[in-house]
Design an enzyme around this catalytic site. Structure first.
Site: not given
Ligand code: SAM
Ligand code: SF4
Ligand code: DTB
Length: 396
Positions: A101, A105, A108, A145, A176, A236, A308
């Site tokens: 990606c 973040c 992530c 989801c 979802c 959500c 949740r």
């Molecule tokens: N890429 C899209 C986005 O960021 O909206 C969808 C997938 S993203 C993985 C969805 C959510 O997963 C993120 O907004 C975050 O809140 C949660 N998430 C991702 N990595 C995480 C982690 N290591 N621990 C807890 N929540 C996490």
């Molecule tokens: Fe990409 Fe992860 Fe950020 Fe979603 S949370 S935008 S998958 S880096």
């Protein structure tokens, strides 16, 4: 503005203990040692349980500052005004496109910027998604989801995901998706395909956001949420606890969600899964009671939402999860995997729910619901538990 507790929602037959006396001890009946004590529970405000969109930061911080038992008492009371007690909604996650990606973040494992050893995968085929959704349904999930590691989907991606949504719904599951930022037109396309919920988290407070993500801003998230709402999708939206944020940041995040024109129907509260290789790999662990407090404040500020107990359950004891349910959590991710990290296996979850006397929630898909054919119990909302089915719905 009213200053008394609102009446419970009339259309739902919840088992609210309306006839029971207030638990505050009558001074004349109290043992002598307690007689001069203040009331057992001090209400922080007279409006608990009311659906509000005018929360101040101070009010939300005051909820966080309550003694733990008072906070949980209020949260459980408000929970029972709006929801069937002892009922939990179960969603299964599937990563339909994994890794690489472009976003940064900090939490992530799927960001291309961090070396987490994750193997990237292309968008899955519709047939595979169907198979995984059918397995989730057989295991007892009611919502499926689909998550993609995209900043935003391309037109072709939306077409393919629309096909997945149709398959998921054809199985009788709620759908979802979480695909990153959407344009209003994309949100409408997903709605037309039958999508029920769109997950798009604000993750933290507006102030702390830039410490966690620099490749988009807080307003981008709000814009997508607005597009999703405009398209008629349910939202959500929640965040992550344990990224180094302060209690004020947690309060500001929940205040932001609660002051949206409409509360999200679903509010995921994730505990950070600290993944080696990400900048937050060594983030300090959250005090478990502070995590539970966040759940309780989400319940109090968004009384009708499903809150949740989201990522991080694999690292939590059964006792901590029970406290989170007591604080008002009524939804979980169910299945061995979240997107790329682990989740408790279904046997552990079934055993836990059974030990706690918690049932899985039955749902009636919106289209079936309007036809009134699915169960004959006269549901008044798509995601409401069917009390008539509750006894038989124990998936645990
Ligand atoms: N890429 C899209 C986005 O960021 O909206 C969808 C997938 S993203 C993985 C969805 C959510 O997963 C993120 O907004 C975050 O809140 C949660 N998430 C991702 N990595 C995480 C982690 N290591 N621990 C807890 N929540 C996490
Ligand atoms: Fe990409 Fe992860 Fe950020 Fe979603 S949370 S935008 S998958 S880096
Ligand atoms: C949400 O709030 N949490 C889920 C879901 N929405 C998409 C994702 C949690 C991801 C945890 C890290 C992982 O498994 O990659």
């Amino acid at each position: 503005m009213p200053h008394s507790l609102p009446r419970p929602a009339p259309a739902r037959s919840l088992r609210t203990p309306r006839n029971r006396p207030d638990i505050r001890m009558n001074a004349t009946l109290a043992p002598a040692a307690l007689r001069s004590s203040p009331p057992a529970v001090t209400a922080p405000a007279g409006r608990l349980g009311e659906i509000r969109h005018d929360w101040t930061t101070g009010e939300v911080e005051a909820l966080f500052a309550l003694p733990f038992s008072d906070l949980l008492f209020h949260a459980q009371r408000v929970h029972r005004m709006h929801h069937a007690p002892n009922t939990v909604q179960m969603s299964t996650l599937l990563s339909i496109k994994t890794g690489a990606c472009p976003e940064d973040c900090a939490y992530c494992p799927q960001s291309v910027r961090w070396d987490t050893g994750l193997e990237r995968e292309r968008l899955l085929a519709v047939a595979e998604v169907r198979e995984r959704a059918a397995a989730a349904k057989a295991a007892g999930a009611t919502r499926f989801c689909m998550g993609a590691a995209w900043r935003s989907p391309k037109p072709r991606d939306i077409e393919i995901v629309a096909g997945m949504i149709r398959e998921v719904r054809a199985l009788g599951l709620e759908s979802c998706a979480t695909l990153g930022m959407l344009t209003p037109a994309q949100a409408r396309e997903l709605k037309e395909a039958g999508l029920d919920y769109y997950n798009h988290n604000i993750d933290t407070s507006p102030e702390f956001y830039e410490k966690i993500i620099t490749t988009r801003d807080f307003q981008d998230r709000l814009d997508t949420l607005e597009a999703v709402r405009e398209a008629g999708l349910k939202t959500c939206c929640g965040g992550i606890i344990g990224m180094g944020e302060t209690v004020r940041d947690r309060a500001r995040m929940l205040q932001t969600l609660a002051n949206l024109p409409q509360h999200p129907e679903s509010v995921p509260i994730n505990q950070l899964v600290a993944v080696p290789g990400t900048p937050l790999a060594d983030a300090a662990k959250v005090d478990p009671f502070d995590f539970v407090r966040t759940i309780a404040v989400a319940r109090l500020t968004m009384p009708a939402a499903a809150v949740r107990l989201s990522a991080g359950r694999e690292q939590m004891s059964d006792e901590l999860q029970a406290l989170a349910f007591l604080a008002g959590a009524n939804s979980i991710f169910y299945g061995e995997k979240l997107l790329t990290t682990g989740n408790p296996d279904v046997e552990r979850d079934r055993a836990l729910l059974r030990r706690l006397g918690i049932n899985g929630q039955d749902v009636v898909l919106e289209r079936e619901e309007s036809a009134g054919e699915a169960c004959g119990h006269g549901h008044d909302g798509a995601a409401q538990a069917c009390q008539g089915h509750d006894a038989g719905a124990a998936r645990a």
